[in-house]
Design an enzyme around this catalytic site. Structure first.
Site, PDB file in Angstrom:
ATOM      1  N   HIS A 169       0.803  -1.223   0.000  1.00 53.05           N
ATOM      2  CA  HIS A 169       0.000   0.000   0.000  1.00 53.05           C
ATOM      3  C   HIS A 169       0.839   1.279   0.000  1.00 53.05           C
ATOM      4  CE1 HIS A 169      -2.396  -3.157   2.144  1.00 53.05           C
ATOM      5  NE2 HIS A 169      -3.103  -2.946   1.042  1.00 53.05           N
ATOM      6  N   CYS A 170       1.938   1.251  -0.701  1.00 55.31           N
ATOM      7  CA  CYS A 170       2.834   2.413  -0.793  1.00 55.31           C
ATOM      8  C   CYS A 170       3.284   2.890   0.587  1.00 55.31           C
ATOM      9  CB  CYS A 170       2.195   3.559  -1.566  1.00 55.31           C
ATOM     10  SG  CYS A 170       1.737   3.112  -3.247  1.00 55.31           S
ATOM     11  N   ALA A 171       3.364   1.975   1.536  1.00 53.29           N
ATOM     12  CA  ALA A 171       3.745   2.330   2.906  1.00 53.29           C
ATOM     13  C   ALA A 171       4.699   1.278   3.477  1.00 53.29           C
ATOM     14  CB  ALA A 171       2.494   2.448   3.766  1.00 53.29           C
TER      15      ALA A 171
END
Length: 140
Positions: A98-100
């Site tokens: 999740h781009c995290a």
């Protein structure tokens, strides 16, 4: 000026969508939208807590959350869970990092990612029940 400062064609569709969203919120009321999302999250947290092998991440209180929750099923790949929810149950979720990556490193899920479900004003209690029923079947 000011035309020479424009980077290109305006995002007309995006602006129209933003206008529609702002109009909806002004008409419906942010408090009403938030109350509905918190009610759904209460139901979802309680139900997810009873799914064998399911771990969800973040605050345990619905009031401390936005309308989303990330989770994993023990022994199940998050991408496979997401694909099964979509293909077999018609439930769309997102899986992965999740781009995290730093958040996943903190959670210890950097190798497996997680499944993320979002709830909104247009979701219903039945949607929550359908999701949890599907997760029970997948967990089994």
């Amino acid at each position: 000026p000011p035309d020479r400062y424009e980077a290109g064609t305006l995002n007309t569709a995006g602006l129209a969508g933003l206008y529609a969203a702002a109009s909806f919120l002004l008409e419906t009321g942010v408090d009403r939208v938030r109350t509905h999302e918190v009610d759904l999250m209460h139901r979802l947290i309680a139900a997810l807590s009873e799914v064998p092998g399911l771990t969800y991440y973040g605050p345990r209180s619905a009031e401390e959350r936005l309308g989303l929750i990330s989770f994993n099923l023990e022994g199940k790949d998050s991408a496979q869970v997401a694909m099964k929810l979509d293909a077999d149950y018609g439930i769309m979720v997102r899986s992965g990092i999740h781009c995290a990556p730093q958040a996943h490193r903190l959670l210890g899920t950097e190798q497996v990612g997680a499944v993320r479900v979002s709830l909104g004003y247009f979701n219903s209690e039945q949607d929550v029940e359908t999701l949890v029923g599907a997760l029970r079947e997948i967990a089994a």
